[in-house]
Design an enzyme around this catalytic site. Structure first.
Site, PDB file in Angstrom:
ATOM      1  N   LYS A 204      17.196 -22.761  13.230  1.00 13.49           N
ATOM      2  CA  LYS A 204      17.535 -23.449  11.989  1.00 13.49           C
ATOM      3  C   LYS A 204      17.114 -24.917  12.023  1.00 13.49           C
ATOM      4  O   LYS A 204      16.797 -25.484  13.065  1.00 13.49           O
ATOM      5  CB  LYS A 204      19.034 -23.301  11.691  1.00 13.49           C
ATOM      6  CG  LYS A 204      19.359 -21.895  11.207  1.00 13.49           C
ATOM      7  CD  LYS A 204      20.754 -21.759  10.647  1.00 13.49           C
ATOM      8  CE  LYS A 204      20.930 -20.381   9.999  1.00 13.49           C
ATOM      9  NZ  LYS A 204      22.319 -20.159   9.536  1.00 13.49           N
ATOM     10  N   ARG A 238      23.892 -14.376  16.119  1.00 13.00           N
ATOM     11  CA  ARG A 238      22.938 -13.790  15.171  1.00 13.00           C
ATOM     12  C   ARG A 238      21.599 -14.486  15.389  1.00 13.00           C
ATOM     13  O   ARG A 238      21.474 -15.687  15.168  1.00 13.00           O
ATOM     14  CB  ARG A 238      23.423 -13.982  13.739  1.00 13.00           C
ATOM     15  CG  ARG A 238      22.534 -13.342  12.681  1.00 13.00           C
ATOM     16  CD  ARG A 238      23.120 -13.547  11.280  1.00 13.00           C
ATOM     17  NE  ARG A 238      22.318 -12.897  10.256  1.00 13.00           N
ATOM     18  CZ  ARG A 238      21.276 -13.455   9.636  1.00 13.00           C
ATOM     19  NH1 ARG A 238      20.915 -14.706   9.947  1.00 13.00           N
ATOM     20  NH2 ARG A 238      20.591 -12.791   8.718  1.00 13.00           N
TER      21      ARG A 238
END
Length: 258
Positions: A204, A238
């Protein structure tokens, strides 16, 4: 939890898995690398992502769920959707978990659908929608506000009889880079919810913007922060890169099982 994005515009792997052979290779690889779950999504939730119609999301995801279930009968599939109709049809096709970025706030029928099928429910913290969330980053107290959000959403879910709940604090969703690091730094406080915590930090912008390169170069940074997340109580990672995440988990377990 291995990520399988079926969208053409996801921030890291958009467009990579657009036919059955590429999907099958990726699922097989993630399972071989040790994934416990495969999280399939067909609606990009990156900041300012293009809105996708319900019909288009259904077209993208349902055939893939059928393909994967038929090819890997023992697989545990999570469906990344905030739409109850998508959740319903995917569960009926063999999916076992619903991963909802909105915790039921974007579809009034989601909680009743989860309750009907009695599947585990991942609820994430987000404000607004993927199109508006990055304009909604003002908090009185970031951690307290997110904990209050979960307290309210958990109570609501339990009122429907939903008890198998996993909380995702929502790294990157309605949060600035500094807020993402504040959240990670205080992640252990979410143990007070007495529910499993899922962390989705993989590749991210909090990583690649800090290190000043692209998502393609963010694997090492992802691994570093995944270990921090595990140390602070995360139960599920995740990730896009299952092999490296499993190495992280193995080393964490070795460290704490001496």
């Amino acid at each position: 939890m291995g990520i399988l994005n079926l969208t053409p515009d996801s921030f890291y792997d958009g467009g990579r898995f657009r036919n059955s052979s590429s999907v099958m290779r990726q699922v097989d690889k993630m399972l071989e690398d040790g994934a416990t779950f495969i999280d399939i999504g067909a609606y990009s939730s990156k900041p300012n992502a293009k809105h996708v119609s319900e019909d288009e999301e259904m077209r993208r995801i349902l055939s893939v769920v059928n393909l994967v279930v038929n090819s890997f009968p023992e697989i545990v599939i999570s469906i990344d959707t905030f739409r109850s109709s998508i959740a319903k049809q995917c569960i009926e096709a063999g999916a076992a978990i619903i991963n909802d970025i909105s915790a039921g706030l974007l579809d009034n029928n989601m909680l009743s659908t989860i309750a009907k099928f009695k599947v585990p429910y991942i609820m994430m913290h987000m404000r607004g929608t993927p199109q508006t969330m990055q304009t909604l980053t003002d908090y009185n107290d970031l951690i307290k506000d997110i904990l209050f959000y979960f307290s309210e959403r958990i109570t609501k879910a339990k009122s429907y009889g939903i008890i198998d709940i996993i909380c995702d604090p929502g790294f990157g969703f309605a949060k600035t880079k500094a807020q993402n690091f504040e959240l990670l730094n205080h992640l252990e406080l979410f143990k007070s919810l007495d529910l499993p915590i899922l962390s989705g930090i993989s590749r991210k912008s909090m990583i690649y913007n800090t290190l000043e390169f692209s998502a393609n170069e963010a694997l090492n940074g992802t691994t570093a922060l995944n270990m921090v997340a595990l140390e602070k109580g995360t139960s599920i990672l995740r990730v896009h890169d299952v092999k490296e995440a499993m190495e992280c988990v193995t080393l964490y377990n070795a460290l704490h099982n001496q």
